[in-house]
Design an enzyme around this catalytic site. Structure first.
Site, short mmCIF file in Angstrom:
data_model
loop_
_atom_site.label_atom_id
_atom_site.label_comp_id
_atom_site.label_asym_id
_atom_site.label_seq_id
_atom_site.Cartn_x
_atom_site.Cartn_y
_atom_site.Cartn_z
N ASP A 336 24.41 -18.82 2.85
CA ASP A 336 24.06 -18.75 4.26
C ASP A 336 24.27 -17.30 4.71
OD1 ASP A 336 23.69 -19.66 7.05
OD2 ASP A 336 25.83 -19.20 7.19
N ASP A 338 24.54 -15.74 8.50
CA ASP A 338 25.45 -15.44 9.61
C ASP A 338 26.70 -16.31 9.54
OD1 ASP A 338 23.55 -13.60 10.71
OD2 ASP A 338 22.42 -15.33 11.45
N ASP A 344 28.97 -13.24 12.44
CA ASP A 344 27.94 -13.92 13.23
C ASP A 344 27.79 -13.23 14.58
OD1 ASP A 344 26.11 -15.59 14.29
OD2 ASP A 344 27.41 -17.36 14.36
N GLN A 380 17.07 -19.03 11.51
CA GLN A 380 16.91 -17.98 12.51
C GLN A 380 16.08 -18.51 13.68
OE1 GLN A 380 18.41 -14.98 12.58
NE2 GLN A 380 19.51 -15.60 10.71
N SER A 381 16.70 -19.44 14.42
CA SER A 381 15.98 -20.08 15.52
C SER A 381 15.67 -19.11 16.65
CB SER A 381 16.80 -21.26 16.07
OG SER A 381 18.02 -20.80 16.63
N HIS A 415 12.36 -21.86 12.96
CA HIS A 415 12.13 -22.94 13.92
C HIS A 415 13.39 -23.30 14.71
CE1 HIS A 415 9.23 -23.70 10.48
NE2 HIS A 415 8.43 -23.46 11.51
N ARG A 424 14.68 -26.22 8.35
CA ARG A 424 15.90 -25.86 9.06
C ARG A 424 17.08 -26.67 8.53
NH1 ARG A 424 17.87 -23.56 13.72
NH2 ARG A 424 19.64 -24.66 14.67
N LYS A 425 18.12 -25.97 8.10
CA LYS A 425 19.32 -26.69 7.64
C LYS A 425 19.89 -27.51 8.79
CE LYS A 425 21.06 -22.71 6.45
NZ LYS A 425 22.01 -21.66 6.01
#
Length: 500
Positions: A336, A338, A344, A380-381, A415, A424-425
């Site tokens: 992952d 961030d 983050d 990365q929404s 998304h 998306r996780k």
């Protein structure tokens, strides 16, 4: 079916001949040629100048300088082909080798894990071969020699590749073949051919070769007392070497303690054993004065050296348990971004704000040093929310790649939750996309992240998840995780088979 050729090297001059013959061979080109530069304490990178169609397919990777087993592991782990064709740097492939390799592999049934090429050792015309040349000629009948050996990548991953305890070019190929057979696979011999010319060697080369005796006890510990029969390896002369060495030691001890008759008898036994060895090595050779002198001197020194290396091996491997195998390494480790690799910073689009997490660079470097592919899977929404552009995300990723990587793959989901996408996780899409890009099975991947959705994405894709908690990780996420590591470097060590 895709094929990668892997060539470890410590001799650039020999490598050039090997690559030149490969570039000139007829047949379908391999997807890639992975060269592992295993020279210790030398300049980097290795200059590989191969003209023509093969040039753009060659990549050079640095080896750990711990022997050919470790170098080959680096090579096949960075390679992407379904089949890994190993070549030694001192072979020259036949003009039809690529076509013959394709034909050999096309005929393989699913239970066949490997295909051995046929090795030809050109001996000098007009004279008998020397002891060294006859030794190299033994490769023509050796089984499973990696001078030309192709394995399914999936099988290499399943058995953990080569055992890096074998630090010399000796027995590591037989060990791998026996483990592959024990896993229920078959090995076959193909029709492709390579030449293996005997390179010049000093007259003392036979003495240096005795270091291989230390690995026979390891083979016995790993595979049982009948390993030679199953590996189709000749019996050797170690029993006679031990007897001759014992006679020499007894003669010296008896002489020092005044037992002259015993000393004389033991000395006669040593002399007879040494003469027998020298005669066996001289008779089939060219019998030149230089060769006879070399055989006479080395035949006196060889039994004690062989015995000493054998005893060293018996002691070194005394605690090894039969069929113990090194742990299989993951095909890839996906991080992952961030909160895991970097601090983050919400909706960060500024590369200047990138700050690596403690141990991030060290963890990635450790995995890469073991030949494990590394990648990043990141939600990365901010893109979907209009807070970030894809160009800003790419710029931040490039800065992370510079500070922490390099990474083999980047997979980003732009998304939001409302899009209900599969990437998306905690959905598995990013993990599967990364595995597909790396040409690996998701089941062989490990996902390292700081929150529960990272672990859930791994589970959904059939991968393994490792949680590295931060202050933002909820207690229930830690409690639910099957594997937890205190920091990134510990997580990397854990997935490599060590303790967190």
């Amino acid at each position: 079916m895709s094929v990668s050729v892997v060539i470890p090297t410590i001799r650039p001059d020999l490598l050039r001949n090997c690559l030149g013959s490969l570039a000139g061979a007829n047949g379908p080109l391999p997807g890639e040629v992975v060269v592992v530069d295993d020279r210790p304490h030398t300049g980097w990178p290795l200059d590989v100048d191969v003209p023509g169609k093969l040039a753009r397919r060659i990549s050079v990777h640095r080896g750990p300088a711990r022997g050919p087993a470790a170098a080959r592991n680096v090579g096949w782990r960075v390679a992407t082909g379904d089949w890994i064709a190993f070549l030694d740097d001192d072979v020259v492939v036949s003009p039809t080798w690529l076509a013959d390799l394709a034909a050999d592999l096309a005929e393989m049934l699913q239970d066949v894990a490997a295909s051995q090429g046929r090795i030809h050792v050109p001996l000098p015309a007009g004279r008998r071969p020397t002891d060294w040349e006859r030794n190299i000629a033994g490769l023509e009948t050796a089984r499973w020699a990696t001078a030309d050996m192709a394995y399914r990548r999936s099988v290499l991953a399943a058995v953990g590749g080569f055992d890096e305890r074998f630090r010399r070019a000796y027995r590591e190929d037989a060990d791998l073949a026996l483990r592959v057979r024990a896993a229920g696979h078959r090995l076959t011999v193909g029709e492709r051919r390579v030449g293996h010319p005997p390179r010049p060697a000093p007259w003392t080369v036979s003495l240096k070769m005795q270091a291989g005796n230390r690995y026979d006890p390891l083979m016995r510990r790993l595979h049982g007392s009948d390993w030679r029969e199953r590996a189709e390896a000749p019996p050797g002369r170690i029993a006679r070497h031990v007897a001759v060495t014992t006679a020499l030691a007894l003669s010296a001890a008896a002489a020092l303690t005044g037992h002259r008759r015993l000393a004389a008898a033991a000395a006669a036994g040593w002399l007879a054993g040494t003469a027998d060895l020298a005669a066996a090595r001289i008779a089939p050779g060219p019998r030149t004065p230089d060769e006879i002198a070399a055989m006479a001197v080395t035949s006196a020194l060889l039994p004690p050296l062989a015995t000493a290396h054998r005893l060293r091996g018996e002691w070194a491997w005394r605690s090894v348990v039969q069929l113990t195998q090194p742990p299989a390494l993951p095909a890839a480790v996906l991080f992952d971004r961030d909160g895991t690799l970097v601090r983050d910073v919400p909706y960060n689009g500024d590369p200047a704000l990138v700050e690596p997490m403690p141990g991030a660079a060290e963890a990635v470097a450790l995995l890469r040093s073991r030949g494990v592919a590394v990648g990043v899977v990141s939600n990365q929404s901010g893109v979907g929310r209009g807070r970030l552009s894809t160009e800003q995300v790419a710029a931040v990723n490039a800065r992370i790649d510079e500070l922490v990587g390099p990474f083999d793959v980047w997979c980003v989901c732009p998304h939001t939750e409302a899009d209900a996408c599969d990437c998306r996780k905690p959905a598995p899409g990013l993990v599967r996309e990364a595995a597909r890009t790396l040409h690996v099975d998701p089941a062989g991947c490990v996902v390292i992240g700081d929150i529960g959705s990272d672990v859930a994405a791994a589970q959904a894709a059939g991968a393994r998840g490792v949680l590295v908690p931060t202050s933002q990780t909820r207690p229930e996420e830690v409690a639910a995780a099957a594997t937890v590591a205190p920091d990134l470097l510990s997580a990397a060590r854990l997935v490599l088979g060590g303790a967190a």
